[in-house]
Design a protein around this motif. Structure first.
Motif, PDB file in Angstrom:
ATOM      1  N   SER A 206       0.805  -1.216   0.000  1.00 40.58           N
ATOM      2  CA  SER A 206       0.000   0.000   0.000  1.00 40.58           C
ATOM      3  C   SER A 206       0.842   1.273   0.000  1.00 40.58           C
ATOM      4  O   SER A 206       0.294   2.374  -0.064  1.00 40.58           O
ATOM      5  N   LEU A 207       2.167   1.138   0.076  1.00 39.32           N
ATOM      6  CA  LEU A 207       3.025   2.324   0.093  1.00 39.32           C
ATOM      7  C   LEU A 207       3.004   3.076  -1.236  1.00 39.32           C
ATOM      8  O   LEU A 207       3.402   4.240  -1.306  1.00 39.32           O
ATOM      9  N   ALA A 208       2.591   2.406  -2.285  1.00 39.28           N
ATOM     10  CA  ALA A 208       2.277   3.051  -3.578  1.00 39.28           C
ATOM     11  C   ALA A 208       3.384   3.987  -4.046  1.00 39.28           C
ATOM     12  O   ALA A 208       4.512   3.565  -4.261  1.00 39.28           O
ATOM     13  N   ASN A 209       3.063   5.283  -4.214  1.00 37.75           N
ATOM     14  CA  ASN A 209       4.031   6.234  -4.753  1.00 37.75           C
ATOM     15  C   ASN A 209       5.236   6.416  -3.835  1.00 37.75           C
ATOM     16  O   ASN A 209       6.339   6.718  -4.293  1.00 37.75           O
ATOM     17  N   ILE A 210       5.045   6.218  -2.537  1.00 39.31           N
ATOM     18  CA  ILE A 210       6.167   6.329  -1.594  1.00 39.31           C
ATOM     19  C   ILE A 210       7.166   5.218  -1.850  1.00 39.31           C
ATOM     20  O   ILE A 210       8.392   5.436  -1.844  1.00 39.31           O
ATOM     21  N   ALA A 211       6.665   4.012  -2.093  1.00 37.98           N
ATOM     22  CA  ALA A 211       7.546   2.897  -2.427  1.00 37.98           C
ATOM     23  C   ALA A 211       8.220   3.131  -3.772  1.00 37.98           C
ATOM     24  O   ALA A 211       9.432   2.909  -3.929  1.00 37.98           O
ATOM     25  N   SER A 212       7.446   3.587  -4.757  1.00 35.08           N
ATOM     26  CA  SER A 212       8.003   3.815  -6.087  1.00 35.08           C
ATOM     27  C   SER A 212       9.087   4.882  -6.061  1.00 35.08           C
ATOM     28  O   SER A 212      10.120   4.756  -6.743  1.00 35.08           O
TER      29      SER A 212
END
Length: 395
Positions: A206-212
């Motif tokens: 769920s980290l989405a853009n933070i992970a990317s």
């Protein structure tokens, strides 16, 4: 869609929130979900504050449209009865610590020998494998370990958990999604399946853009309060009474904000022309916007901004949420009949299909409310044999 899972039988051994919420989604779509707990109760959530005439409101949030049975899986008779239930079931959902079902002699290999196409969904904090597979995992701990807390809170404040158990809630959705997929595969291949769902896996996904941002640019995101780290103005502003959330996601929307605030010239200034410019001059822009927002109530700004196509909304408390005209129009609150409390309200399933919402047929069941009917209807026990089972601590 209300009967999409009609004739699908689910044995729900799960406790607390992620599992019960997931099986509730299946029940909403028509599945026959049977909660199975130890005699006396084994779900901690039943004892969580606040209460209505002795019933936990926390428990009430996750268990509508289900039946309840007590069964002691630590006894030979209890396990034998459970195996008979498995023979007639499509799905078993559990969230014991890794290996618990195996120690009871009821693990995946045993279940698929009983029911060759059974679907077992196991939910744990950290998964069935790995160095932490034996560690218990509760929502706030996973929020911490999985990075969510570190990016939540004020820029100069401490890491903060989200106000609702979002990891449990997200995991419950994956419970339903994975089971629906597994049912599709089962209908095609007639094979058993063991779903391994980890709260930590769900949180990391769920980290989405933070992970990317980290994986592609090695960028470590920091807390930014209610502001967006990459877009501005995309945050809360204090109005004359309450705060308002503004989400001006592009330059056109920013220009509309300045128009409503009576300062269209701000959108033409070099330091604010593009989002990239505004990010570099974030604090200057925020100060200018805040000086105007404070002059009127949030509802007045919300009306004007919405009329100009700017996504925004007053920051509502829970009472204001349920009094909100859109929430009331969508009939998000439904009532059902509870065995001891009478008519009780609950938040409905948000799915609407062909203009129909999913029904709330029954309130969360009392512990063991359906034990007798199941023992009689499924196993043919009479009153005397049921009395013996109770005396022996089996049910």
């Amino acid at each position: 869609m209300e009967n999409a899972l009609q004739n699908i039988k689910v044995l729900d051994l799960s406790r607390v929130l992620a599992g019960p919420l997931g099986t509730m989604l299946l029940a909403d779509m028509g599945a026959d979900v049977l909660r199975i707990e130890q005699p006396g109760g084994s779900d901690d959530i039943r004892h969580w504050y606040p209460f209505v005439e002795g019933e936990s409101t926390y428990y009430m949030a996750a268990n509508r449209n289900k039946r309840s049975m007590t069964l002691n899986l630590k006894t030979d008779k209890g396990r034998a009865l459970f195996e008979e239930l498995v023979k007639k079931a499509d799905i078993v959902v559990e969230n014991f610590k890794t290996g618990t079902l195996d120690r009871l002699g009821l693990g995946y290999h045993r279940m698929k020998s009983i029911k060759p196409d059974i679907i077992l969904c196991s939910i744990t904090g950290y998964g069935q494998t790995g160095p932490m597979n034996q560690h218990p995992g509760y929502d706030p701990v996973i929020q911490a370990v999985g990075g969510l807390m570190d990016v939540t809170g004020e820029e100069d404040g401490e890491a903060t958990r989200v106000g609702t158990p979002v990891v449990d809630i997200m995991t419950s959705h994956y419970v339903a999604i994975s089971i629906l997929g597994a049912l599709r595969v089962r209908d095609q291949e007639k094979k058993p399946q063991h779903i391994d769902l980890s709260l930590l896996d769900v949180q990391v996904s769920s980290l989405a853009n933070i992970a990317s941002s980290y994986l592609l640019k090695n960028h470590i995101s920091k807390r930014s309060g209610n502001a967006h780290g990459n877009i501005t103005p995309y945050e809360t502003f204090q109005c004359a009474d309450d705060p308002i959330m503004i989400a001006a996601g592009n330059d056109r929307m920013f220009a509309q904000v300045t128009e409503v605030l009576g300062h269209p010239e701000w959108a033409k200034e070099a330091r604010f022309t593009t989002n990239h410019d505004r990010i570099r001059h974030r604090e200057e822009l925020r100060g200018l916007l805040q000086s105007v927002f404070i002059q009127k109530p949030a509802t007045e700004w919300e009306k004007q901004l919405s009329n100009h196509g700017v996504p925004c909304g007053a920051v509502n408390n829970i009472q204001q949420v349920f009094e909100h005209p859109q929430v009331q129009h969508r009939q998000m609150v439904k009532t059902s009949e509870h065995e001891t409390l009478g008519e009780v309200p609950s938040v409905r399933n948000p799915i609407t299909s062909n203009d129909k919402t999913l029904p709330v047929d029954s309130a969360p069941p009392l512990l063991g409310a359906n034990t007798k009917e199941i023992l009689e209807g499924t196993f043919g026990f009479n009153d005397e044999s049921i009395r013996v089972l109770k005396e022996e601590g089996v049910v």
